[in-house]
Design an enzyme around this catalytic site. Structure first.
Site, PDB file in Angstrom:
ATOM      1  N   ASP A 117       0.860  -1.179   0.000  1.00 38.15           N
ATOM      2  CA  ASP A 117       0.000   0.000   0.000  1.00 38.15           C
ATOM      3  C   ASP A 117       0.899   1.231   0.000  1.00 38.15           C
ATOM      4  O   ASP A 117       1.622   1.480   0.970  1.00 38.15           O
ATOM      5  CB  ASP A 117      -0.917  -0.006   1.233  1.00 38.15           C
ATOM      6  CG  ASP A 117      -1.923   1.153   1.185  1.00 38.15           C
ATOM      7  OD1 ASP A 117      -1.653   2.142   0.476  1.00 38.15           O
ATOM      8  OD2 ASP A 117      -2.971   1.051   1.846  1.00 38.15           O
ATOM      9  N   GLU A 250     -14.047  12.290 -29.683  1.00 35.08           N
ATOM     10  CA  GLU A 250     -14.326  10.902 -29.290  1.00 35.08           C
ATOM     11  C   GLU A 250     -15.811  10.652 -29.455  1.00 35.08           C
ATOM     12  O   GLU A 250     -16.622  11.542 -29.164  1.00 35.08           O
ATOM     13  CB  GLU A 250     -13.950  10.683 -27.823  1.00 35.08           C
ATOM     14  CG  GLU A 250     -12.478  10.840 -27.525  1.00 35.08           C
ATOM     15  CD  GLU A 250     -12.223  10.807 -26.021  1.00 35.08           C
ATOM     16  OE1 GLU A 250     -12.065   9.716 -25.485  1.00 35.08           O
ATOM     17  OE2 GLU A 250     -12.214  11.886 -25.421  1.00 35.08           O
ATOM     18  N   ASP A 269      -8.517  17.823 -19.144  1.00 32.22           N
ATOM     19  CA  ASP A 269      -8.228  16.438 -19.519  1.00 32.22           C
ATOM     20  C   ASP A 269      -7.560  16.338 -20.891  1.00 32.22           C
ATOM     21  O   ASP A 269      -6.753  15.445 -21.121  1.00 32.22           O
ATOM     22  CB  ASP A 269      -9.548  15.643 -19.521  1.00 32.22           C
ATOM     23  CG  ASP A 269      -9.325  14.142 -19.566  1.00 32.22           C
ATOM     24  OD1 ASP A 269      -8.449  13.664 -18.820  1.00 32.22           O
ATOM     25  OD2 ASP A 269     -10.003  13.455 -20.353  1.00 32.22           O
ATOM     26  N   HIS A 274      -2.805  17.157 -24.486  1.00 32.54           N
ATOM     27  CA  HIS A 274      -2.729  16.624 -25.852  1.00 32.54           C
ATOM     28  C   HIS A 274      -2.849  17.713 -26.935  1.00 32.54           C
ATOM     29  O   HIS A 274      -2.049  17.765 -27.866  1.00 32.54           O
ATOM     30  CB  HIS A 274      -3.820  15.587 -26.107  1.00 32.54           C
ATOM     31  CG  HIS A 274      -3.832  14.466 -25.120  1.00 32.54           C
ATOM     32  ND1 HIS A 274      -2.692  13.810 -24.707  1.00 32.54           N
ATOM     33  CD2 HIS A 274      -4.847  13.862 -24.447  1.00 32.54           C
ATOM     34  CE1 HIS A 274      -3.008  12.873 -23.839  1.00 32.54           C
ATOM     35  NE2 HIS A 274      -4.308  12.878 -23.665  1.00 32.54           N
TER      36      HIS A 274
HETATM   37  P1  NAP Z   1      -7.158   1.936 -12.009  1.00 35.30           P
HETATM   38  O1  NAP Z   1      -7.679   0.971 -13.014  1.00 35.30           O
HETATM   39  O2  NAP Z   1      -8.073   2.436 -10.958  1.00 35.30           O
HETATM   40  O3  NAP Z   1      -5.890   1.247 -11.322  1.00 35.30           O
HETATM   41  C1  NAP Z   1      -5.246   1.801 -10.223  1.00 35.30           C
HETATM   42  C2  NAP Z   1      -4.119   0.881  -9.821  1.00 35.30           C
HETATM   43  O4  NAP Z   1      -3.454   1.439  -8.686  1.00 35.30           O
HETATM   44  C3  NAP Z   1      -4.562  -0.499  -9.406  1.00 35.30           C
HETATM   45  O5  NAP Z   1      -3.571  -1.445  -9.755  1.00 35.30           O
HETATM   46  C4  NAP Z   1      -4.661  -0.375  -7.889  1.00 35.30           C
HETATM   47  O6  NAP Z   1      -4.572  -1.639  -7.317  1.00 35.30           O
HETATM   48  C5  NAP Z   1      -3.434   0.485  -7.621  1.00 35.30           C
HETATM   49  N1  NAP Z   1      -3.498   1.234  -6.368  1.00 35.30           N
HETATM   50  C6  NAP Z   1      -4.478   2.085  -5.967  1.00 35.30           C
HETATM   51  N2  NAP Z   1      -4.191   2.595  -4.745  1.00 35.30           N
HETATM   52  C7  NAP Z   1      -3.000   2.050  -4.377  1.00 35.30           C
HETATM   53  C8  NAP Z   1      -2.184   2.163  -3.222  1.00 35.30           C
HETATM   54  N3  NAP Z   1      -2.532   2.945  -2.186  1.00 35.30           N
HETATM   55  N4  NAP Z   1      -1.035   1.464  -3.170  1.00 35.30           N
HETATM   56  C9  NAP Z   1      -0.658   0.660  -4.208  1.00 35.30           C
HETATM   57  N5  NAP Z   1      -1.398   0.515  -5.323  1.00 35.30           N
HETATM   58  C10 NAP Z   1      -2.558   1.189  -5.407  1.00 35.30           C
HETATM   59  O7  NAP Z   1      -6.530   3.231 -12.714  1.00 35.30           O
HETATM   60  P2  NAP Z   1      -5.909   3.344 -14.184  1.00 35.30           P
HETATM   61  O8  NAP Z   1      -7.003   3.611 -15.139  1.00 35.30           O
HETATM   62  O9  NAP Z   1      -5.014   2.186 -14.420  1.00 35.30           O
HETATM   63  O10 NAP Z   1      -5.094   4.704 -14.067  1.00 35.30           O
HETATM   64  C11 NAP Z   1      -3.900   4.820 -13.318  1.00 35.30           C
HETATM   65  C12 NAP Z   1      -3.348   6.242 -13.493  1.00 35.30           C
HETATM   66  O11 NAP Z   1      -3.091   6.487 -14.875  1.00 35.30           O
HETATM   67  C13 NAP Z   1      -4.314   7.341 -13.066  1.00 35.30           C
HETATM   68  O12 NAP Z   1      -3.563   8.422 -12.575  1.00 35.30           O
HETATM   69  C14 NAP Z   1      -4.982   7.758 -14.365  1.00 35.30           C
HETATM   70  O13 NAP Z   1      -5.441   9.096 -14.344  1.00 35.30           O
HETATM   71  C15 NAP Z   1      -3.823   7.613 -15.328  1.00 35.30           C
HETATM   72  N6  NAP Z   1      -4.236   7.358 -16.705  1.00 35.30           N
HETATM   73  C16 NAP Z   1      -4.945   6.243 -17.034  1.00 35.30           C
HETATM   74  C17 NAP Z   1      -5.295   6.019 -18.357  1.00 35.30           C
HETATM   75  C18 NAP Z   1      -6.045   4.776 -18.773  1.00 35.30           C
HETATM   76  O14 NAP Z   1      -6.217   4.581 -19.988  1.00 35.30           O
HETATM   77  N7  NAP Z   1      -6.485   3.954 -17.855  1.00 35.30           N
HETATM   78  C19 NAP Z   1      -4.940   6.941 -19.348  1.00 35.30           C
HETATM   79  C20 NAP Z   1      -4.216   8.074 -18.979  1.00 35.30           C
HETATM   80  C21 NAP Z   1      -3.868   8.272 -17.655  1.00 35.30           C
HETATM   81  P3  NAP Z   1      -5.200  -1.984  -5.860  1.00 35.30           P
HETATM   82  O15 NAP Z   1      -6.520  -1.278  -5.788  1.00 35.30           O
HETATM   83  O16 NAP Z   1      -5.239  -3.452  -5.840  1.00 35.30           O
HETATM   84  O17 NAP Z   1      -4.212  -1.424  -4.888  1.00 35.30           O
END
Ligand code: NAP
Length: 524
Positions: A117, A250, A269, A274
Site C-alpha cells: 500500500d 471521441e 483532460d 494533448h
Molecule cells: P485503475 O484501473 O483504478 O488502477 C489503479 C491501480 O493502482 C490499481 O492497480 C490499484 O490496485 C493500484 N493502487 C491504488 N491505490 C493504491 C495504493 N494505495 N497502493 C498501491 N497501489 C494502489 O486506474 P488506471 O485507469 O489504471 O489509471 C492509473 C493512473 O493512470 C491514473 O492516474 C490515471 O489518471 C492515469 N491514466 C490512465 C489512463 C487509462 O487509460 N487507464 C490513461 C491516462 C492516464 P489496488 O486497488 O489493488 O491497490
C-alpha cells in the site's frame, strides 16, 4: 530545486545529449516496476506494449516487470492473471500461434507482484529486497547494475509519497527513471506541487511525463514531414497559412470514468496536454537538430508565445459544451448527467477555442482547437489550411476551387492527405476538381505500426526523454489554461448542451463562421 540525484548519464539536464534519431542502446539489465500493476492502464496499455516489444525480440533477457498493488496476489497469481487477460488486449490473430505463445510465456516469466500500500510506511522492504537482490554480486552502480524504471500508474496524489518512499529505501540511483501519467495537477499550483514532490527525489532528466500522443507515428512524422523535406517549410507561416484546426473528437461518453472526469473536464483532460502538444509540434521553429532538449526547448517557446486569454478573450473565443442524449452510430445514448448519475454538473465535455501564437511566423494566424466526448466520430487530426491562390487564373472555369489543405491524421487511421485542385480530364472548357495526395500508414508501410506506448516505454528504458513533457512545458501550458478556467468559474454558467453524436454546440461552428471559416468535418 534541490536535486538529489545527478542527471542520467552524468549529463547536466540543460545539455542536449543524444540526438533523438540515434536510438541509445537498450540496457542489458532492467527492473521495470509498475505501481498500479493490476490497473486498467497496466492491463490495457503497458503490459501489451511490453509484450509486443518482447515479441519483436527487443527486451533484454534480464528484464523484470514488477507489478505493485494492494491486491492480495502472489507472483504466481499475478502471472496467471496476466496470462489470462493479455490475449484480450493483444489479439493472437495475425501472429504465428507458436511465436505468440512463446512470447506470452516469456513475458509472464518476467513478472513479479508485490502487495504494497503506497500510503503505508510498511511493506517497502520487500521492494527494496527484490530490487537489490538480482542474484548477482556486482557492486551497486557498477556496469551490470540494472536500470530501474518506476512507472506511476496510480492516482496522482500518490506520486509524491511513492517517490519519497523510494528515496527512503535507497533504490533511486543515478540511472533510475520515474514515469508519470496525466493528470499532472488540476491547475498551476497543484502541478507545481506534484513536480516539486517528484523533483525532490529525481533530477528533471530522470522524470518522464508521458503524453501518449507524442508517441504516435503520425505525430512524430509531423516533425519529419516538416523538417526532412524542403517544400513545406517555406509555406509554413502567416504568409501562406490561413489558419490551423486541431480536433480530438471521441464518440464515446465518460462511461465508468464519470467520477474522475467530472472533477476535470475537457479543458484540463485534453486541451492542457494533448491539444497544446499538437499545437506546439505544428507551430514550433526548426531546432538545430532533433535532440532530447532541443525539441522541448522549441515547444516551450510556442507555449510562451500563446496570446494570454483575458476575460473578454475567454468570453469571445471559447465555447463549452456538455452532451445530452442523442444517437451515436444509430444507437440511442444517454446524457452526461445520466452517465454521471446526477444532474446539475457544470463540467464541460466539449471545448472549442481560438488561440494565437504571437511570434513572427504565426502573427495573425488563428489556431482553432476543439475536443469533445460523444461526438459524431472518433478522430484526431491537424488541418493546416493554406490561403487561396492570389489570383484566379481560370476565369469561367467550372467546378469549385478550394484552398489547399494538409490533413495530418493522428487517429484512428494514421496518415497524411494533401488537398489540391486539379483539372478534370476531358475536352472543352477547364473543369476544376479537388483531389488529394494520400499517405496512409497502413497501406504505405507494410510493417505493423507500433502503439504509442511501445515506443515511449522503450524510450524510457533507453533514457531518451525527447518525446516526454518537461516540467517547464507542463507549467507553461497550465499558465495559459488557468485564466480560462478562472473566467468560467467566475461566470458560473452551465455549458451549452449539444446532442450526443453531433459536432458539438452550434456556438462552436459560429466561432469560425464569424471569421469567414468553417470546421473541416471530413478529411475529404
Ligand atoms: P485503475 O484501473 O483504478 O488502477 C489503479 C491501480 O493502482 C490499481 O492497480 C490499484 O490496485 C493500484 N493502487 C491504488 N491505490 C493504491 C495504493 N494505495 N497502493 C498501491 N497501489 C494502489 O486506474 P488506471 O485507469 O489504471 O489509471 C492509473 C493512473 O493512470 C491514473 O492516474 C490515471 O489518471 C492515469 N491514466 C490512465 C489512463 C487509462 O487509460 N487507464 C490513461 C491516462 C492516464 P489496488 O486497488 O489493488 O491497490
Amino acid at each position: 530545486m534541490d536535486q538529489k540525484h545527478p542527471p542520467l548519464g552524468g549529463q547536466p539536464s540543460s545539455q542536449p545529449g543524444t540526438p533523438a534519431g540515434a536510438a541509445a542502446a537498450l540496457p542489458e539489465h532492467c527492473d521495470f516496476t509498475v505501481f498500479g500493476g493490476t490497473g486498467d492502464l497496466a492491463f490495457r496499455k503497458l503490459l501489451p506494449a511490453l509484450f509486443h516489444r518482447d515479441l519483436e525480440g527487443q527486451l533484454p533477457d534480464d528484464f523484470r516487470i514488477i507489478g505493485v498493488s494492494r491486491s492480495d496476489l502472489d507472483t504466481e497469481g499475478y502471472q496467471q492473471l496476466v496470462r489470462e487477460a493479455l490475449p484480450g488486449h493483444v489479439d493472437p490473430a495475425g501472429h504465428d500461434p507458436a511465436t505468440y505463445d512463446a512470447a506470452l510465456q516469456r513475458l509472464v516469466g518476467r513478472l513479479h507482484h508485490l502487495v504494497l500500500d503506497a500510503e503505508e510506511p510498511d511493506d517497502w522492504h520487500q521492494l527494496h529486497g527484490l530490487l537489490k537482490d538480482r542474484g548477482r554480486t556486482e557492486a551497486v552502480g557498477g556496469p551490470d547494475e540494472a536500470v530501474r524504471v518506476f512507472y506511476l500508474a496510480v492516482a496522482p496524489a500518490l506520486f509524491g509519497p511513492i517517490c519519497a518512499r523510494l528515496d527512503e529505501i535507497g533504490v533511486v540511483d543515478p540511472t533510475a527513471r520515474v514515469v508519470m501519467e496525466k493528470p499532472i495537477g488540476r491547475d498551476l499550483a497543484s502541478a507545481r506541487a506534484v513536480n516539486d514532490a517528484v523533483g525532490a527525489v529525481f533530477d528533471e532528466s530522470q522524470i518522464f511525463r508521458i503524453d501518449h500522443y507524442l508517441g504516435k507515428e503520425s505525430v512524430q512524422n509531423l516533425l519529419v514531414t516538416r523538417f526532412a523535406n524542403t517544400f513545406l517549410e517555406p509555406l509554413w507561416n502567416s504568409r501562406w497559412v490561413d489558419h490551423v484546426q486541431i480536433t480530438v473528437a471521441e464518440s464515446l461518453g465518460v462511461g465508468e470514468r464519470g467520477g474522475y472526469y467530472d472533477g476535470s473536464g475537457a479543458l484540463r483532460d485534453m486541451v492542457q496536454n494533448h491539444l497544446l502538444q499538437l499545437l506546439c509540434l505544428t507551430a514550433m521553429e526548426p531546432p538545430t537538430y532533433v535532440g532530447r532538449e532541443t525539441v522541448r526547448d522549441e515547444k516551450l517557446k510556442v507555449l510562451q508565445a500563446l496570446k494570454p486569454m483575458g476575460p473578454q478573450d475567454v468570453d469571445r473565443d471559447t465555447v463549452r459544451g456538455q452532451y445530452r442524449q442523442g444517437l451515436v452510430d444509430g444507437q440511442a445514448v444517454a446524457a452526461y448527467s445520466d452517465d454521471l448519475g446526477r444532474a446539475g454538473s457544470s463540467t464541460e465535455t466539449f471545448v472549442a477555442l481560438k488561440a494565437e501564437v504571437q511570434n513572427w511566423r504565426w502573427a495573425g494566424v488563428p489556431f482553432y482547437l476543439r475536443t469533445g466526448k460523444r461526438m459524431d466520430r472518433r478522430v484526431s487530426e491537424i488541418v493546416v489550411v493554406f490561403k487561396e491562390p492570389p489570383h484566379a487564373m481560370f476565369p469561367g472555369s467550372e467546378g469549385a476551387t478550394t484552398a489547399n489543405r494538409l490533413h495530418i491524421l493522428v487517429q484512428p487511421d494514421e496518415g497524411m492527405r494533401l488537398h489540391l485542385t486539379a483539372k478534370e480530364p476531358g475536352p472543352g472548357g477547364i473543369r476544376l476538381r479537388p483531389v488529394s495526395l494520400d499517405l496512409s500508414y497502413a497501406t504505405t508501410f507494410t510493417q505493423r505500426s507500433p502503439d504509442a506506448y511501445e515506443r515511449l516505454l522503450m524510450d524510457v528504458v533507453r533514457g531518451n526523454p525527447t518525446h516526454f513533457m518537461r516540467r517547464d512545458e507542463v507549467e507553461a501550458a497550465w499558465s495559459w489554461v488557468e485564466p480560462i478556467l478562472e473566467r468560467w468559474d467566475e461566470l458560473g454558467e452551465r455549458p451549452l448542451r449539444y446532442p450526443a453524436g453531433t459536432t458539438g454546440p452550434t456556438a462552436a461552428a459560429m466561432l469560425l463562421e464569424r471569421d469567414g471559416r468553417a470546421w473541416q468535418e471530413t478529411d475529404q
